[in-house]
Design an enzyme around this catalytic site. Structure first.
Site, PDB file in Angstrom:
ATOM      1  N   ASP A 127      -1.889   7.532  30.194  1.00 51.96           N
ATOM      2  CA  ASP A 127      -1.965   7.967  28.800  1.00 51.96           C
ATOM      3  C   ASP A 127      -1.141   9.246  28.669  1.00 51.96           C
ATOM      4  OD1 ASP A 127      -3.692   5.923  28.066  1.00 51.96           O
ATOM      5  OD2 ASP A 127      -5.500   7.111  28.303  1.00 51.96           O
ATOM      6  N   ARG A 141       4.457   2.024  27.061  1.00 51.58           N
ATOM      7  CA  ARG A 141       3.610   1.853  25.869  1.00 51.58           C
ATOM      8  C   ARG A 141       4.059   2.873  24.814  1.00 51.58           C
ATOM      9  NH1 ARG A 141      -2.073   4.126  26.716  1.00 51.58           N
ATOM     10  NH2 ARG A 141      -3.158   2.161  26.991  1.00 51.58           N
TER      11      ARG A 141
HETATM   12  P1  FDA Z   1      -1.440   4.622  11.610  1.00 52.43           P
HETATM   13  O1  FDA Z   1      -2.220   5.850  11.908  1.00 52.43           O
HETATM   14  O2  FDA Z   1      -0.370   4.702  10.585  1.00 52.43           O
HETATM   15  O3  FDA Z   1      -2.474   3.493  11.222  1.00 52.43           O
HETATM   16  C1  FDA Z   1      -2.080   2.202  10.792  1.00 52.43           C
HETATM   17  C2  FDA Z   1      -3.267   1.554  10.128  1.00 52.43           C
HETATM   18  O4  FDA Z   1      -4.383   1.435  11.032  1.00 52.43           O
HETATM   19  C3  FDA Z   1      -3.783   2.341   8.935  1.00 52.43           C
HETATM   20  O5  FDA Z   1      -4.212   1.410   7.983  1.00 52.43           O
HETATM   21  C4  FDA Z   1      -4.940   3.105   9.475  1.00 52.43           C
HETATM   22  O6  FDA Z   1      -5.863   3.388   8.502  1.00 52.43           O
HETATM   23  C5  FDA Z   1      -5.508   2.158  10.536  1.00 52.43           C
HETATM   24  N1  FDA Z   1      -6.074   2.987  11.620  1.00 52.43           N
HETATM   25  C6  FDA Z   1      -5.391   3.625  12.595  1.00 52.43           C
HETATM   26  N2  FDA Z   1      -6.233   4.304  13.391  1.00 52.43           N
HETATM   27  C7  FDA Z   1      -7.470   4.094  12.878  1.00 52.43           C
HETATM   28  C8  FDA Z   1      -8.761   4.533  13.253  1.00 52.43           C
HETATM   29  N3  FDA Z   1      -8.960   5.339  14.296  1.00 52.43           N
HETATM   30  N4  FDA Z   1      -9.824   4.112  12.525  1.00 52.43           N
HETATM   31  C9  FDA Z   1      -9.647   3.295  11.457  1.00 52.43           C
HETATM   32  N5  FDA Z   1      -8.438   2.845  11.055  1.00 52.43           N
HETATM   33  C10 FDA Z   1      -7.375   3.241  11.749  1.00 52.43           C
HETATM   34  N6  FDA Z   1      -2.062   8.593  21.439  1.00 52.43           N
HETATM   35  C11 FDA Z   1      -1.607   9.541  22.295  1.00 52.43           C
HETATM   36  O7  FDA Z   1      -1.181  10.610  21.867  1.00 52.43           O
HETATM   37  N7  FDA Z   1      -1.598   9.298  23.650  1.00 52.43           N
HETATM   38  C12 FDA Z   1      -2.013   8.112  24.173  1.00 52.43           C
HETATM   39  O8  FDA Z   1      -1.973   7.915  25.388  1.00 52.43           O
HETATM   40  C13 FDA Z   1      -2.488   7.120  23.272  1.00 52.43           C
HETATM   41  N8  FDA Z   1      -2.933   5.925  23.736  1.00 52.43           N
HETATM   42  C14 FDA Z   1      -3.186   4.915  22.840  1.00 52.43           C
HETATM   43  C15 FDA Z   1      -3.455   3.638  23.295  1.00 52.43           C
HETATM   44  C16 FDA Z   1      -3.642   2.607  22.400  1.00 52.43           C
HETATM   45  C17 FDA Z   1      -3.909   1.223  22.895  1.00 52.43           C
HETATM   46  C18 FDA Z   1      -3.553   2.844  20.998  1.00 52.43           C
HETATM   47  C19 FDA Z   1      -3.686   1.747  20.003  1.00 52.43           C
HETATM   48  C20 FDA Z   1      -3.324   4.121  20.545  1.00 52.43           C
HETATM   49  C21 FDA Z   1      -3.169   5.166  21.448  1.00 52.43           C
HETATM   50  N9  FDA Z   1      -2.944   6.456  20.998  1.00 52.43           N
HETATM   51  C22 FDA Z   1      -2.504   7.405  21.893  1.00 52.43           C
HETATM   52  C23 FDA Z   1      -3.220   6.836  19.569  1.00 52.43           C
HETATM   53  C24 FDA Z   1      -1.966   6.747  18.714  1.00 52.43           C
HETATM   54  O9  FDA Z   1      -1.096   7.796  19.058  1.00 52.43           O
HETATM   55  C25 FDA Z   1      -2.316   6.858  17.217  1.00 52.43           C
HETATM   56  O10 FDA Z   1      -2.925   8.091  16.984  1.00 52.43           O
HETATM   57  C26 FDA Z   1      -3.212   5.757  16.700  1.00 52.43           C
HETATM   58  O11 FDA Z   1      -2.911   4.534  17.273  1.00 52.43           O
HETATM   59  C27 FDA Z   1      -3.054   5.621  15.173  1.00 52.43           C
HETATM   60  O12 FDA Z   1      -1.727   5.306  14.849  1.00 52.43           O
HETATM   61  P2  FDA Z   1      -1.219   3.858  14.375  1.00 52.43           P
HETATM   62  O13 FDA Z   1       0.010   3.556  15.143  1.00 52.43           O
HETATM   63  O14 FDA Z   1      -2.293   2.863  14.484  1.00 52.43           O
HETATM   64  O15 FDA Z   1      -0.727   4.070  12.891  1.00 52.43           O
END
Ligand code: FDA
Length: 321
Positions: free
Chosen positions: A143, A193
């Site tokens: 991560d 990732r």
């Molecule tokens: P975005 O925030 O634009 O969300 C897209 C849509 O999904 C929106 O409709 C939103 O409302 C919904 N959504 C997203 N998160 C939500 C939540 N928590 N609850 C409800 N709805 C939600 N970060 C990091 O800095 N280091 C890391 O190692 C990781 N590892 C990691 C692993 C995996 C498998 C995932 C999916 C994510 C991470 N992250 C992470 C977190 C990542 O950086 C990010 O903060 C979240 O995934 C939210 O961003 P989205 O890409 O989903 O887009």
């Protein structure tokens, strides 16, 4: 609405939750309180390994793979570091001969990097040795934490890869340096990732407006799916819940002939589950990140911060609903 206004409230909410996530006294209070423990239910796969494995089994029945993550980041005592490493090793040992593949997400600060790099590197080698007993099944996923951790995490990734370990690394699209890191690392059958980034960083090193972060993610993801990257054997993992981005990737996947075993889409437990199911139905390889353990506050607070609508979960938990 002016550019400056777009996304300002969500960013403030996210910053506030990230700040609260780092508060250790608050963490102790939240984690000891039965009412607030309800908050964790949504995002956490269980309080212990047995519950987490049951969760992994339920995902498998739905045709979805898993990443396991033992909660407990930024620990700075030998005893807590050792507890984390022992739990990761014990979890790895349970996956003998079980398919499909399983990722073990590891935060460098949970295995010793907050004490010393030497301790962290030694523990990473122990984890790699255990994972090597399960070839083709167990992968270590590093991560990515706050900006100070980026350099040591990439160095650790390169060091483990040089030993032949089955290891992948997470890169954050919000950081300006990531484009270069990606070009440097996305070679020689790398597993990378891509996430948008869950930590606060200044404008000098990061994109801070949501639309700029989204654009950076879009551009990296499209580059990852290029013919050049496919030929280099890159295995991209798109860790996002952003269906608009995923919709833009689908025609590129098709046009460039990517097969489901050559890339993944990964999401968090408890977030956009209908989207996870529909992507799996469409034939994509879908993986779900399953955190487990009792140190759930920092992780859960960051998740709550990712969507202002999640404020209702805080209220519901506090009201015992
Ligand atoms: P975005 O925030 O634009 O969300 C897209 C849509 O999904 C929106 O409709 C939103 O409302 C919904 N959504 C997203 N998160 C939500 C939540 N928590 N609850 C409800 N709805 C939600 N970060 C990091 O800095 N280091 C890391 O190692 C990781 N590892 C990691 C692993 C995996 C498998 C995932 C999916 C994510 C991470 N992250 C992470 C977190 C990542 O950086 C990010 O903060 C979240 O995934 C939210 O961003 P989205 O890409 O989903 O887009």
């Amino acid at each position: 609405m002016s550019d400056a206004g777009i996304g300002t409230m969500p960013r403030l909410w996210q910053r506030a939750m990230i700040w609260l996530a780092c508060n250790k006294n608050l963490a102790r209070f939240m984690q000891a309180n039965p009412l607030t423990c309800n908050l964790a239910r949504r995002y956490v796969g269980g309080a212990d390994r047995a519950e987490a494995l049951a969760c992994v089994g339920r995902l498998r029945e739905k045709g979805v793979c898993a990443s396991l993550y033992y909660l407990g980041e930024y620990v700075d005592t030998f005893a807590l570091v050792e507890q984390n490493v022992e739990e990761i090793l014990a979890s790895l040992a349970t996956f003998n001969g079980v398919t499909p593949s399983i990722f073990f997400s590891v935060d460098p600060t949970q295995i010793g990097y907050s004490v010393s790099q030497a301790l962290g590197r030694g523990n990473a080698a122990r984890i790699a040795a255990e994972s090597a007993k399960h070839p083709g099944i167990a992968f270590i996923m590093l991560d990515m934490e706050d900006p100070l951790c980026v350099e040591p995490t990439i160095a650790l990734y390169q060091e483990l890869r040089a030993t032949g370990a089955a290891v992948a690394v997470t890169l954050q699209a919000c950081l300006r340096r990531t484009e270069q890191d990606f070009e440097r690392l996305a070679k020689l059958e790398a597993r990378i990732r891509l996430v948008k980034g869950a930590f606060v960083a200044g404008k000098d090193i990061a994109w801070t407006r949501k639309r700029d972060i989204d654009a950076a993610y879009d551009s990296l993801a499209q580059r990852a799916l290029s013919q050049e990257m496919k030929s280099s054997g890159l295995y991209p993992i798109f860790a996002t819940h952003d269906d608009r981005i995923l919709d833009r990737l689908k025609p590129i996947l098709k046009a460039n002939g990517w097969q489901p075993h050559q890339y993944e889409i990964e999401m968090l437990l408890g977030v956009r589950e209908p989207l996870q199911a529909s992507l799996a139905c469409e034939g994509h390889t879908v993986r779900v990140y399953v955190p487990f353990g009792t140190e759930w506050w920092a992780y859960t607070a960051r998740r709550i911060g990712e969507n202002p609508a999640n404020a209702r979960f805080v209220l519901q938990a506090l009201l015992g609903m």
